[in-house]
Design a protein around this motif. Structure first.
Motif, PDB file in Angstrom:
ATOM      1  N   ASN A 231       0.849  -1.196   0.000  1.00  0.00           N
ATOM      2  CA  ASN A 231       0.000   0.000   0.000  1.00  0.00           C
ATOM      3  C   ASN A 231       0.878   1.238   0.000  1.00  0.00           C
ATOM      4  O   ASN A 231       1.755   1.391   0.855  1.00  0.00           O
ATOM      5  CB  ASN A 231      -0.913   0.010   1.233  1.00  0.00           C
ATOM      6  CG  ASN A 231      -1.805  -1.212   1.296  1.00  0.00           C
ATOM      7  OD1 ASN A 231      -2.689  -1.398   0.465  1.00  0.00           O
ATOM      8  ND2 ASN A 231      -1.555  -2.074   2.276  1.00  0.00           N
ATOM      9  N   LEU A 232       0.637   2.124  -0.962  1.00  0.00           N
ATOM     10  CA  LEU A 232       1.457   3.311  -1.139  1.00  0.00           C
ATOM     11  C   LEU A 232       0.572   4.552  -1.090  1.00  0.00           C
ATOM     12  O   LEU A 232      -0.437   4.617  -1.793  1.00  0.00           O
ATOM     13  CB  LEU A 232       2.196   3.236  -2.478  1.00  0.00           C
ATOM     14  CG  LEU A 232       2.999   4.449  -2.919  1.00  0.00           C
ATOM     15  CD1 LEU A 232       4.112   4.765  -1.920  1.00  0.00           C
ATOM     16  CD2 LEU A 232       3.580   4.222  -4.315  1.00  0.00           C
ATOM     17  N   GLU A 233       0.958   5.506  -0.253  1.00  0.00           N
ATOM     18  CA  GLU A 233       0.201   6.756  -0.153  1.00  0.00           C
ATOM     19  C   GLU A 233       1.147   7.942  -0.300  1.00  0.00           C
ATOM     20  O   GLU A 233       2.204   8.002   0.331  1.00  0.00           O
ATOM     21  CB  GLU A 233      -0.518   6.860   1.189  1.00  0.00           C
ATOM     22  CG  GLU A 233      -1.274   8.183   1.361  1.00  0.00           C
ATOM     23  CD  GLU A 233      -1.944   8.322   2.711  1.00  0.00           C
ATOM     24  OE1 GLU A 233      -2.285   9.464   3.098  1.00  0.00           O
ATOM     25  OE2 GLU A 233      -2.114   7.289   3.405  1.00  0.00           O
ATOM     26  N   PHE A 234       0.773   8.875  -1.165  1.00  0.00           N
ATOM     27  CA  PHE A 234       1.450  10.160  -1.255  1.00  0.00           C
ATOM     28  C   PHE A 234       0.563  11.173  -0.538  1.00  0.00           C
ATOM     29  O   PHE A 234      -0.591  11.370  -0.916  1.00  0.00           O
ATOM     30  CB  PHE A 234       1.660  10.568  -2.709  1.00  0.00           C
ATOM     31  CG  PHE A 234       2.608   9.669  -3.447  1.00  0.00           C
ATOM     32  CD1 PHE A 234       3.977   9.748  -3.234  1.00  0.00           C
ATOM     33  CD2 PHE A 234       2.134   8.725  -4.353  1.00  0.00           C
ATOM     34  CE1 PHE A 234       4.852   8.903  -3.903  1.00  0.00           C
ATOM     35  CE2 PHE A 234       2.997   7.882  -5.027  1.00  0.00           C
ATOM     36  CZ  PHE A 234       4.360   7.973  -4.801  1.00  0.00           C
ATOM     37  N   ARG A 235       1.118  11.792   0.493  1.00  0.00           N
ATOM     38  CA  ARG A 235       0.345  12.732   1.299  1.00  0.00           C
ATOM     39  C   ARG A 235       0.889  14.136   1.091  1.00  0.00           C
ATOM     40  O   ARG A 235       2.095  14.356   1.094  1.00  0.00           O
ATOM     41  CB  ARG A 235       0.424  12.344   2.777  1.00  0.00           C
ATOM     42  CG  ARG A 235      -0.571  13.080   3.667  1.00  0.00           C
ATOM     43  CD  ARG A 235      -0.533  12.517   5.082  1.00  0.00           C
ATOM     44  NE  ARG A 235      -0.903  11.107   5.121  1.00  0.00           N
ATOM     45  CZ  ARG A 235      -0.837  10.353   6.218  1.00  0.00           C
ATOM     46  NH1 ARG A 235      -0.397  10.882   7.349  1.00  0.00           N
ATOM     47  NH2 ARG A 235      -1.194   9.076   6.180  1.00  0.00           N
ATOM     48  N   TYR A 236      -0.028  15.104   0.932  1.00  0.00           N
ATOM     49  CA  TYR A 236       0.374  16.464   0.598  1.00  0.00           C
ATOM     50  C   TYR A 236       0.364  17.346   1.844  1.00  0.00           C
ATOM     51  O   TYR A 236      -0.682  17.570   2.447  1.00  0.00           O
ATOM     52  CB  TYR A 236      -0.546  17.032  -0.478  1.00  0.00           C
ATOM     53  CG  TYR A 236      -0.734  16.072  -1.632  1.00  0.00           C
ATOM     54  CD1 TYR A 236       0.372  15.481  -2.241  1.00  0.00           C
ATOM     55  CD2 TYR A 236      -1.994  15.724  -2.090  1.00  0.00           C
ATOM     56  CE1 TYR A 236       0.223  14.574  -3.277  1.00  0.00           C
ATOM     57  CE2 TYR A 236      -2.159  14.818  -3.128  1.00  0.00           C
ATOM     58  CZ  TYR A 236      -1.038  14.247  -3.715  1.00  0.00           C
ATOM     59  OH  TYR A 236      -1.190  13.346  -4.743  1.00  0.00           O
ATOM     60  N   ILE A 237       1.564  17.828   2.211  1.00  0.00           N
ATOM     61  CA  ILE A 237       1.729  18.659   3.400  1.00  0.00           C
ATOM     62  C   ILE A 237       2.569  19.873   2.990  1.00  0.00           C
ATOM     63  O   ILE A 237       3.801  19.797   2.931  1.00  0.00           O
ATOM     64  CB  ILE A 237       2.427  17.880   4.535  1.00  0.00           C
ATOM     65  CG1 ILE A 237       1.699  16.541   4.793  1.00  0.00           C
ATOM     66  CG2 ILE A 237       2.475  18.721   5.808  1.00  0.00           C
ATOM     67  CD1 ILE A 237       2.385  15.656   5.809  1.00  0.00           C
ATOM     68  N   PRO A 238       1.938  21.003   2.677  1.00  0.00           N
ATOM     69  CA  PRO A 238       2.659  22.152   2.119  1.00  0.00           C
ATOM     70  C   PRO A 238       3.755  22.720   3.024  1.00  0.00           C
ATOM     71  O   PRO A 238       4.835  23.058   2.548  1.00  0.00           O
ATOM     72  CB  PRO A 238       1.551  23.196   1.883  1.00  0.00           C
ATOM     73  CG  PRO A 238       0.292  22.394   1.786  1.00  0.00           C
ATOM     74  CD  PRO A 238       0.485  21.229   2.709  1.00  0.00           C
ATOM     75  N   GLU A 239       3.489  22.843   4.300  1.00  0.00           N
ATOM     76  CA  GLU A 239       4.454  23.472   5.200  1.00  0.00           C
ATOM     77  C   GLU A 239       5.518  22.470   5.652  1.00  0.00           C
ATOM     78  O   GLU A 239       5.189  21.371   6.089  1.00  0.00           O
ATOM     79  CB  GLU A 239       3.739  24.040   6.424  1.00  0.00           C
ATOM     80  CG  GLU A 239       2.833  25.219   6.114  1.00  0.00           C
ATOM     81  CD  GLU A 239       3.616  26.419   5.598  1.00  0.00           C
ATOM     82  OE1 GLU A 239       4.758  26.638   6.066  1.00  0.00           O
ATOM     83  OE2 GLU A 239       3.097  27.132   4.717  1.00  0.00           O
ATOM     84  N   PHE A 240       6.795  22.903   5.564  1.00  0.00           N
ATOM     85  CA  PHE A 240       7.859  21.990   5.960  1.00  0.00           C
ATOM     86  C   PHE A 240       7.744  21.577   7.422  1.00  0.00           C
ATOM     87  O   PHE A 240       7.943  20.407   7.763  1.00  0.00           O
ATOM     88  CB  PHE A 240       9.237  22.605   5.731  1.00  0.00           C
ATOM     89  CG  PHE A 240      10.311  21.844   6.463  1.00  0.00           C
ATOM     90  CD1 PHE A 240      10.684  20.583   6.031  1.00  0.00           C
ATOM     91  CD2 PHE A 240      10.877  22.341   7.627  1.00  0.00           C
ATOM     92  CE1 PHE A 240      11.631  19.845   6.724  1.00  0.00           C
ATOM     93  CE2 PHE A 240      11.821  21.615   8.323  1.00  0.00           C
ATOM     94  CZ  PHE A 240      12.205  20.371   7.872  1.00  0.00           C
ATOM     95  N   SER A 241       7.449  22.524   8.304  1.00  0.00           N
ATOM     96  CA  SER A 241       7.383  22.190   9.734  1.00  0.00           C
ATOM     97  C   SER A 241       6.349  21.106   9.994  1.00  0.00           C
ATOM     98  O   SER A 241       6.551  20.215  10.828  1.00  0.00           O
ATOM     99  CB  SER A 241       7.062  23.432  10.557  1.00  0.00           C
ATOM    100  OG  SER A 241       5.835  24.015  10.150  1.00  0.00           O
ATOM    101  N   SER A 242       5.256  21.150   9.240  1.00  0.00           N
ATOM    102  CA  SER A 242       4.211  20.127   9.386  1.00  0.00           C
ATOM    103  C   SER A 242       4.681  18.795   8.823  1.00  0.00           C
ATOM    104  O   SER A 242       4.385  17.732   9.382  1.00  0.00           O
ATOM    105  CB  SER A 242       2.927  20.578   8.680  1.00  0.00           C
ATOM    106  OG  SER A 242       2.449  21.784   9.224  1.00  0.00           O
ATOM    107  N   ARG A 243       5.438  18.828   7.702  1.00  0.00           N
ATOM    108  CA  ARG A 243       5.985  17.585   7.138  1.00  0.00           C
ATOM    109  C   ARG A 243       6.942  16.937   8.122  1.00  0.00           C
ATOM    110  O   ARG A 243       6.913  15.735   8.342  1.00  0.00           O
ATOM    111  CB  ARG A 243       6.718  17.859   5.812  1.00  0.00           C
ATOM    112  CG  ARG A 243       5.838  18.090   4.628  1.00  0.00           C
ATOM    113  CD  ARG A 243       6.551  17.857   3.303  1.00  0.00           C
ATOM    114  NE  ARG A 243       7.684  18.720   3.073  1.00  0.00           N
ATOM    115  CZ  ARG A 243       7.618  19.973   2.650  1.00  0.00           C
ATOM    116  NH1 ARG A 243       6.439  20.538   2.446  1.00  0.00           N
ATOM    117  NH2 ARG A 243       8.705  20.682   2.436  1.00  0.00           N
ATOM    118  N   LEU A 244       7.804  17.766   8.724  1.00  0.00           N
ATOM    119  CA  LEU A 244       8.776  17.238   9.671  1.00  0.00           C
ATOM    120  C   LEU A 244       8.083  16.657  10.895  1.00  0.00           C
ATOM    121  O   LEU A 244       8.446  15.562  11.361  1.00  0.00           O
ATOM    122  CB  LEU A 244       9.747  18.342  10.095  1.00  0.00           C
ATOM    123  CG  LEU A 244      10.845  17.925  11.085  1.00  0.00           C
ATOM    124  CD1 LEU A 244      11.720  16.829  10.485  1.00  0.00           C
ATOM    125  CD2 LEU A 244      11.683  19.119  11.495  1.00  0.00           C
TER     126      LEU A 244
END
Length: 517
Positions: A231-244
């Motif tokens: 299972n592969l998911e690409f998740r979109y998180i614009p802000e770097f701090s939120s990605r981290l």
């Protein structure tokens, strides 16, 4: 009697205890071992991106974020080796140059699309014709205009005819072309096909929630074998701090472009690691000659080259994670030729501005940048603005969402300058034609004489003549100050420690190549 009852209760208790232990160790629940690890083998992967794909249809959107995702759904005919960049066969087993205007490719047999249709030469012809059809508005079209016709010779063989010599056709096939299923596309229509794609790739489409996520599942009949990541998911998180934060909390397993000031934070996390590779992507400051303003003046562009201290940017903003460039190509490029950079000379910069009739103290420029698309991109833009302020030039920095940034470039809505990266950049034509000609969608510079020389050089089959032609073009583009070259990008990935992942020089994120320990 009491003894019988006691023995019965004891046996029942032991049975229940053994049953509970068996269920936990069989991986049927979320029980953990004393060290906190679960016994159940992982089979899912979540990759974070800073923005959504532009479309899920192939051969349409020249955009890394789109391409990195859909290459898990579609296969190319030819790929590159992830470590060396050399060509490797995929759906095409062999290719040969018949003459200067003719190419022939032999295709792999027995490959199925996700809907059960057979992969064949008709699918290849359809996919190339899709790029060539002006009605489809493919951003790849300008790179394929020399293709005249695609002829199906047999189900496993095609012939490509060009209107003029096109020696870099194999590069275009490897970097641009993905194979679509013509029957599905014609039946579903382009709008449905762009949202629910069908390819031959390792993963099938499941669900796409705009600006939220794309979910895929392993294609069990994939011709290379069933992927270990199911299972592969690409998740979109614009802000770097939120990605981290999502990564460190375990919600995300992998993301690209860690800002250099956060590398140590990822390394210090016991469940994480950092992977770094000198990628084939180049970063630069575009000096936009398509917009009315001072950047049309060659001396102004030269002045900006003298006023920007690339060494300082690399050291103070990127902490050394990048390789300085002095011309339009990086050293990894096959046709790279050494060029003499401008160097840092603020006094020369001010003198050139005055020669061109501009008082630096009265000059105001606009600099557009994405935020989080490239390592420290908005911080680099602010640092460039500060450097130009040293010679008196005021710079207004405009920060854009990545998709909006690309649209402004494509629609020629940019003003004076903008930050952009380009890659994979293995061959000179891919960079020089696409960034320095009038019709190319991401170009910021146009000179009639240089464009004529670009197209002349592109058509040279003789390797030495072609190399010499691109060497001369590199020198002329530096002399004209076509833009400010910055660096060959160092790609930094945040990776879950138990994920088998190797960063590729071409930046592709192929889940089929990954597995969990």
């Amino acid at each position: 009697m009491k003894r019988s009852i006691f023995l019965g209760l004891l046996l029942a208790s032991i049975f229940m205890l053994l049953t509970a232990c068996t269920e936990g160790t069989a991986g049927t629940d979320d029980s953990s071992s004393p060290d906190g690890k679960t016994d159940e083998k992982k089979d899912s992967l979540v990759v974070a991106f800073e923005s959504d794909a532009g479309t899920l249809i192939a051969n349409s959107d020249v955009n890394y974020v789109t391409d990195a995702q859909i290459r898990n759904i579609y296969d190319p005919l030819i790929d590159r080796n992830g470590e060396t960049g050399e060509f490797v066969p995929v759906l095409a087993e062999e290719w040969e140059n018949i003459d200067e205007l003719t190419w022939r490719l032999k295709l792999k047999e027995g490959v199925k699309f996700h809907n059960g249709a057979d992969f064949n030469a008709e699918a290849v012809k359809f996919s190339i014709d899709y790029i060539l059809d002006e009605a489809n508005q493919s951003f790849y079209r300008s790179r394929w205009v020399n293709v005249k016709e695609v002829t199906v010779i047999s189900p496993t063989e095609i012939e490509i005819s060009t209107s003029q010599p096109f020696p870099s056709l194999i590069q275009r096939i490897a970097e641009d072309l993905l194979i679509m299923e013509p029957g599905y596309f014609k039946e579903a229509g382009p709008e449905v096909a762009a949202k629910k794609p069908v390819g031959t790739g390792a993963y099938k489409f499941v669900e796409w929630s705009r600006d939220n996520y794309l979910k895929l599942e392993a294609f069990k009949d994939y011709w290379k074998g069933t992927p270990e990541i199911r299972n592969l998911e690409f998740r979109y998180i614009p802000e770097f701090s939120s990605r981290l934060s999502a990564f460190l909390s375990g919600e995300v397993d992998l993301f690209k472009n860690i800002p250099v000031d956060s590398v140590d934070k990822v390394k210090s996390d016991q469940n994480s690691k950092v992977e770094e590779v000198a990628s084939s992507r180049i970063n630069y400051l575009a000096l936009n000659t398509f917009a009315d303003g001072p950047l049309k003046d060659e001396k102004v562009r030269q002045a900006l080259n003298y006023a920007i201290d690339t060494d300082e940017l690399l050291e103070s903003v990127l902490n050394g994670h990048g390789t300085k460039m002095t011309g339009p190509l990086s050293k990894i490029n096959t046709e790279y030729s050494e060029t003499e950079g401008y160097g840092y000379d603020p006094e020369k910069a001010k003198a050139l501005l005055e020669e061109s009739g501009y008082n630096p103290e009265e000059l105001t420029l606009t600099l557009d940048t994405p935020n989080g698309r490239y390592p420290m991109d908005s911080q680099v833009a602010q640092a460039i603005a500060a450097q130009l302020q040293r010679i008196g030039v005021k710079v207004n920095v405009q920060v854009n969402e990545w998709g909006a940034h690309l649209e402004k470039i494509r629609n020629r809505e940019m003003k004076d300058m903008f930050i952009l990266g380009w890659g994979p950049a293995f061959d000179a034509q891919s960079t020089i034609e696409n960034l320095f000609t009038e019709a190319a969608p991401y170009s910021s510079f146009y000179d009639k004489e240089i464009e004529a020389e670009i197209y002349k050089t592109n058509a040279l089959f003789d390797e030495k003549e072609r190399f010499d032609g691109y060497a001369e073009l590199q020198k002329k583009l530096v002399d004209k100050a076509a833009w400010v070259p910055l660096w060959q990008q160092a790609d930094l990935y945040a990776v879950r420690k138990d994920l088998n992942f190797k960063a590729r020089v071409d930046e592709k994120i192929q889940a089929f190549e990954m597995s969990w320990n």
